[in-house]
Design a protein around this motif. Structure first.
Motif, mmCIF file in Angstrom:
data_model
loop_
_atom_site.group_PDB
_atom_site.id
_atom_site.type_symbol
_atom_site.label_atom_id
_atom_site.label_comp_id
_atom_site.label_asym_id
_atom_site.label_seq_id
_atom_site.Cartn_x
_atom_site.Cartn_y
_atom_site.Cartn_z
ATOM 1 N N ARG A 142 -11.428 -2.877 -12.966
ATOM 2 C CA ARG A 142 -12.103 -4.146 -13.198
ATOM 3 C C ARG A 142 -11.906 -4.565 -14.657
ATOM 4 O O ARG A 142 -11.304 -3.839 -15.454
ATOM 5 N N ILE A 156 -9.663 -7.637 -5.773
ATOM 6 C CA ILE A 156 -8.327 -7.837 -6.313
ATOM 7 C C ILE A 156 -7.399 -8.151 -5.141
ATOM 8 O O ILE A 156 -7.453 -7.492 -4.097
ATOM 9 N N CYS A 197 -4.670 -13.507 -7.510
ATOM 10 C CA CYS A 197 -5.533 -13.371 -8.679
ATOM 11 C C CYS A 197 -4.676 -13.029 -9.907
ATOM 12 O O CYS A 197 -3.487 -12.747 -9.801
ATOM 13 N N VAL A 204 -4.028 -10.683 -13.332
ATOM 14 C CA VAL A 204 -4.243 -9.294 -13.729
ATOM 15 C C VAL A 204 -3.495 -9.003 -15.024
ATOM 16 O O VAL A 204 -2.606 -9.748 -15.440
ATOM 17 N N PHE A 239 -7.900 -6.211 -13.113
ATOM 18 C CA PHE A 239 -8.294 -7.579 -12.743
ATOM 19 C C PHE A 239 -8.683 -8.363 -13.990
ATOM 20 O O PHE A 239 -9.395 -7.861 -14.855
#
Length: 200
Positions: A122, A136, A140, A142, A170
């Motif tokens: 996270r 995730i 998304c 990252v 993430f």
């Protein structure tokens, strides 16, 4: 004193694509299952340009380590097939029907895999450790830590530069690739708590 290795690159604020982070996946029936993902890089942004510079630096290091001199490494890299160059052009990425893969237009990307499961984190670096996690997902944003390596071995397909997936963190939500999750309010009524209401 820094312990950072020259064959390791950190990509910042890249878009996650085709993630297989919790279960190994075989790309075809003859391939060994691996964990992996692709990472989309927007070359028009400051983050994207910095990511590409870091990738090129790591690829240069791996190429010279593999082919011994910069001149030889440069010559060999010019002859590599796109899938074996490390950094690839998203505009050339097409699906089995020959259509442009959605989301790859105007992007550069790298793909990375690992026989071992990568660390998935996270924002606060706590571990995401669930195959059922929706935290995730493809689409998304990252950060990713990858190690780069080169090969000249025929048993590995000949000359090439590749990335091993080490860590994914993430950063923020993005528009999911493919169909998004369904909203229950669009399809189901609120039945309340009393099961007797259903016995009419």
């Amino acid at each position: 004193m820094s312990n950072k290795r020259p064959d390791v690159v950190t990509l910042k604020n890249v878009r996650l694509s085709y993630p297989h982070l919790f279960e190994a996946h075989a790309s075809n029936e003859d391939a060994s299952p691996k964990f992996g993902a692709s990472f989309l890089i927007d070359p028009t942004t400051t983050d994207g340009q910095a990511n590409i510079a870091r990738i090129e630096e790591a690829l240069d290091y791996a190429a010279i380590k593999t082919w011994k001199t910069k001149d030889k490494a440069d010559k060999i890299r010019k002859t590599l097939l796109p899938a074996r160059t490390g950094l690839r052009d998203g505009d050339a990425q097409v699906n089995s029907d020959g259509d442009q893969v959605a989301g790859y237009e105007g992007m550069m990307f790298v793909s990375a895999s690992n026989r071992k499961r990568p660390k998935v984190l996270r924002r606060d670096k706590s571990v995401i450790d669930s195959t059922d996690s929706a935290e995730i997902y493809g689409g998304c944003y990252v950060n990713a830590v990858l190690s780069v390596w080169g090969t000249d071995q025929k048993k590995l397909g000949g000359n090439g530069l590749f990335f091993t997936l080490e860590i994914v963190q993430f950063v923020k939500d993005g528009e999911p690739f493919g169909a998004g999750p369904l909203n229950e309010d669009d399809y189901l009524d609120d039945l309340g708590d009393d099961e007797d209401d259903l016995l009419d």
